[in-house]
Design a protein around this motif. Structure first.
Motif, PDB file in Angstrom:
ATOM      1  N   GLY A  18      -9.817   0.685  -3.177  1.00 26.01           N
ATOM      2  CA  GLY A  18     -10.711   0.095  -4.167  1.00 26.01           C
ATOM      3  C   GLY A  18     -11.269   1.189  -5.053  1.00 26.01           C
ATOM      4  N   PRO A  19     -12.245   0.856  -5.901  1.00 23.70           N
ATOM      5  CA  PRO A  19     -12.808   1.864  -6.800  1.00 23.70           C
ATOM      6  C   PRO A  19     -13.629   2.904  -6.041  1.00 23.70           C
ATOM      7  N   LEU A  20     -13.844   4.037  -6.670  1.00 24.07           N
ATOM      8  CA  LEU A  20     -14.624   5.115  -6.064  1.00 24.07           C
ATOM      9  C   LEU A  20     -16.109   4.795  -6.182  1.00 24.07           C
ATOM     10  N   HIS A  21     -16.745   4.546  -5.063  1.00 26.11           N
ATOM     11  CA  HIS A  21     -18.180   4.247  -5.018  1.00 26.11           C
ATOM     12  C   HIS A  21     -18.972   5.493  -5.419  1.00 26.11           C
ATOM     13  N   ILE A  22     -20.193   5.275  -5.889  1.00 29.15           N
ATOM     14  CA  ILE A  22     -21.005   6.403  -6.348  1.00 29.15           C
ATOM     15  C   ILE A  22     -21.319   7.355  -5.196  1.00 29.15           C
TER      16      ILE A  22
ATOM     17  N   ASN B 254     -12.493  -4.006 -12.367  1.00 31.33           N
ATOM     18  CA  ASN B 254     -12.236  -5.441 -12.357  1.00 31.33           C
ATOM     19  C   ASN B 254     -11.550  -5.793 -11.042  1.00 31.33           C
ATOM     20  N   ASP B 255     -12.292  -6.421 -10.149  1.00 32.01           N
ATOM     21  CA  ASP B 255     -11.746  -6.813  -8.856  1.00 32.01           C
ATOM     22  C   ASP B 255     -11.089  -8.183  -9.015  1.00 32.01           C
ATOM     23  N   THR B 256      -9.773  -8.174  -9.219  1.00 28.18           N
ATOM     24  CA  THR B 256      -9.051  -9.430  -9.466  1.00 28.18           C
ATOM     25  C   THR B 256      -9.034 -10.329  -8.235  1.00 28.18           C
ATOM     26  N   LYS B 257      -9.083  -9.695  -7.052  1.00 28.41           N
ATOM     27  CA  LYS B 257      -9.073 -10.476  -5.817  1.00 28.41           C
ATOM     28  C   LYS B 257     -10.361 -11.283  -5.681  1.00 28.41           C
ATOM     29  N   GLU B 258     -11.485 -10.648  -6.004  1.00 28.51           N
ATOM     30  CA  GLU B 258     -12.786 -11.321  -5.911  1.00 28.51           C
ATOM     31  C   GLU B 258     -13.126 -12.088  -7.180  1.00 28.51           C
TER      32      GLU B 258
END
Length: 503
Positions: free
Chosen positions: A15-19, A279-283
């Motif tokens: 997933g994306p890199l969290h802060i 953009n989380d296409t799954k969610e």
């Protein structure tokens, strides 16, 4: 430090890199640069079931935008590649076999159903099932079976995992740069799986082997990995390798100070927790990004540096070079750091003031369609007048639109406050004074208009408020005489006349 410092940031592309991940990368980067070392980016993608398309590209692009680029990684081979674990999977089996040969690991043939039965049996007795020293000789593994039985199972191709044989009755004293002495009783450790039945290593084995082969000297990672420290230390000891130094960073907490900051907190409270939009296409969810919300990368880095670290002084504004010079792992706090988006906004506002008018003007023009045909030098002059009141580039238009277009809408509260009986006469007189002003400069306008107000003993508010209302459509903004000078004599008169006509 005798050996060259080498650190690694090893995210999974799930997933994306969290802060929080960005902060981990930042602290690794600062430490490496402080000591003239290397910052390695390793992609830990052995868990293909959780792999997310585009996540790896997101990670590298996010680090580049933040201004903390890696020295080694995918596309930047420093002689220790490959840097994706999936491309290194041929390496790990030999190390798992080595541990078996040394007596530190064993084959386990237990089926999922048999292990589930053991768990349920323990639960029924109010106990927790742990696969380790107290029961491993009762289970189906190479420690309990004869050599012939083990060979037969292997020859028959029966599925197996390789488990680490955690020691019994030992107290470990592990050193952590942030936590100090960490004491662990090995009797509470379970025999972790190191190699899975699908032929892939678990995180624990791959992580240790890769850190060793890549000559990592310091492992700087999040607090959530602290429970794995004992196993990782024992693996280094079992291989007879020199272990790196460890530093476990404190959690980044929710704005309330309770619990770990999550992506859902950002969505719930309306602030970004990712460096860039995702953009989380799954969610079916679009998550905000610091970049897209208008934060400067150097402001974000300064903000993140103070989440869990402090320089020991009152200074808060640090360039990246200054952070590198000042940074020490020993000054990292043990306690969690509360995420305060207002503090992030404050840092951005401070950096807005440090940016050149030219760079802000360029960004302002690029993002505001109304400025497409406006001379950049004029925009720079406007920026100079208003930027101290802005926290983001996106704030600039609301603070300065009247420099570029005449008001078409007027603030109703301002109208009631500014336009009184006799205002029309005052504005007509102002038009006369402005028309008669030949040297149309800020200084001359100020002298002429303030002189007339003083000579006629008129309250300044009675003149300045309707004048500002006419020019800006509201009662706030930069110096009035600067506005008059910038928009020019004819436009100034035209705007005043419009309000006179309204009256």
């Amino acid at each position: 430090m005798s050996k060259k410092v080498r650190v690694r940031f090893a995210p999974s592309p799930t997933g994306p890199l969290h802060i929080g991940g960005v902060r981990t990368a930042l602290f690794n980067y600062l430490f490496a640069k402080k000591h003239g070392g290397d910052f390695v980016l390793r992609i830990e993608d052995t868990d293909q079931n959780r792999f997310v398309e585009g996540a790896e590209e997101y990670i590298t692009e996010a680090l580049e935008w933040c201004g903390i680029p890696f020295d080694e990684g995918v596309g930047k081979d420093g002689g220790f590649g490959p840097y994706r674990q999936s491309e290194r999977k041929h390496l790990y089996k030999q190390y798992a076999d080595e541990l078996i040969e040394k007596g530190h690991a064993y084959y386990a043939f237990d089926t999922a159903d048999s292990l589930d039965a053991h768990r349920k049996d323990h639960e029924a007795k109010g106990k927790t099932f742990i696969y380790n020293w107290h029961n491993r000789l009762k289970l189906t593994n190479s420690l309990a079976l004869s050599a012939e039985e083990v060979a037969a199972k292997l020859d028959a191709g029966e599925p197996y995992v390789i488990r680490f044989k955690s020691p019994q009755d030992e107290i470990l004293h592990l050193q952590d740069i942030v936590r100090g002495d960490v004491k662990i009783d090995t009797n509470i450790l379970d025999d972790k799986i190191l190699f899975k039945s699908d032929g892939m290593p678990t995180y624990h084995l791959a992580n240790i082997v890769d850190d060793h082969l890549m000559e990592i000297t310091h492992v700087i990672r999040g607090e959530e990995w602290l429970p794995s420290l004992a196993l990782h230390y024992l693996l280094y000891r079992s291989f007879e390798w020199e272990a790196p130094q460890f530093a476990h960073l404190p959690l980044i907490l929710k704005p309330t100070g309770k619990g770990k900051l999550s992506k859902r907190d950002g969505a719930k409270f309306g602030f970004p927790v990712f460096p860039k939009e995702w953009n989380d296409t799954k969610e079916g969810q679009l998550y905000m990004g610091f970049k897209d919300e208008g934060y400067f990368p150097d402001a974000l880095i300064n903000f993140l540096a103070f989440l869990g670290w402090n320089p020991g002084t009152e200074q808060e504004i640090f360039s990246l070079d200054a952070l590198i010079e000042t940074f020490e792992l020993e000054r990292i706090n043990k306690a969690g750091a509360r995420f305060d988006i207002k503090k992030a906004d404050w840092f951005n506002q401070q950096y807005m003031q440090l940016k050149s008018n030219e760079s802000i003007a360029i960004a302002f023009k690029e993002n505001q369609a109304e400025l497409a045909d406006i001379d950049i030098n004029y925009i720079e002059m406007v920026v100079d007048l208003i930027k101290e009141r802005a926290s983001f580039t996106k704030d600039l238009w609301s603070l300065s639109h009247f420099f570029f277009v005449a008001p078409t809408e007027y603030d109703e509260k301002a109208r009631k406050k500014a336009l009184k009986e006799g205002t029309g006469d005052i504005l007509n007189k102002l038009v006369e004074i402005i028309e008669a002003t030949e040297d149309y400069s800020v200084e001359t306008l100020q002298t002429n208009i303030k002189g007339w107000i003083t000579d006629n003993e008129i309250g300044f508010g009675k003149v300045m408020q309707p004048l500002r209302f006419a020019l800006a459509g509201a009662l706030s903004g930069p110096d009035l005489f600067q506005i008059m000078f910038m928009i020019g004599k004819q436009e100034t008169i035209k705007r005043i006349q419009k309000v006179i006509d309204m009256l």
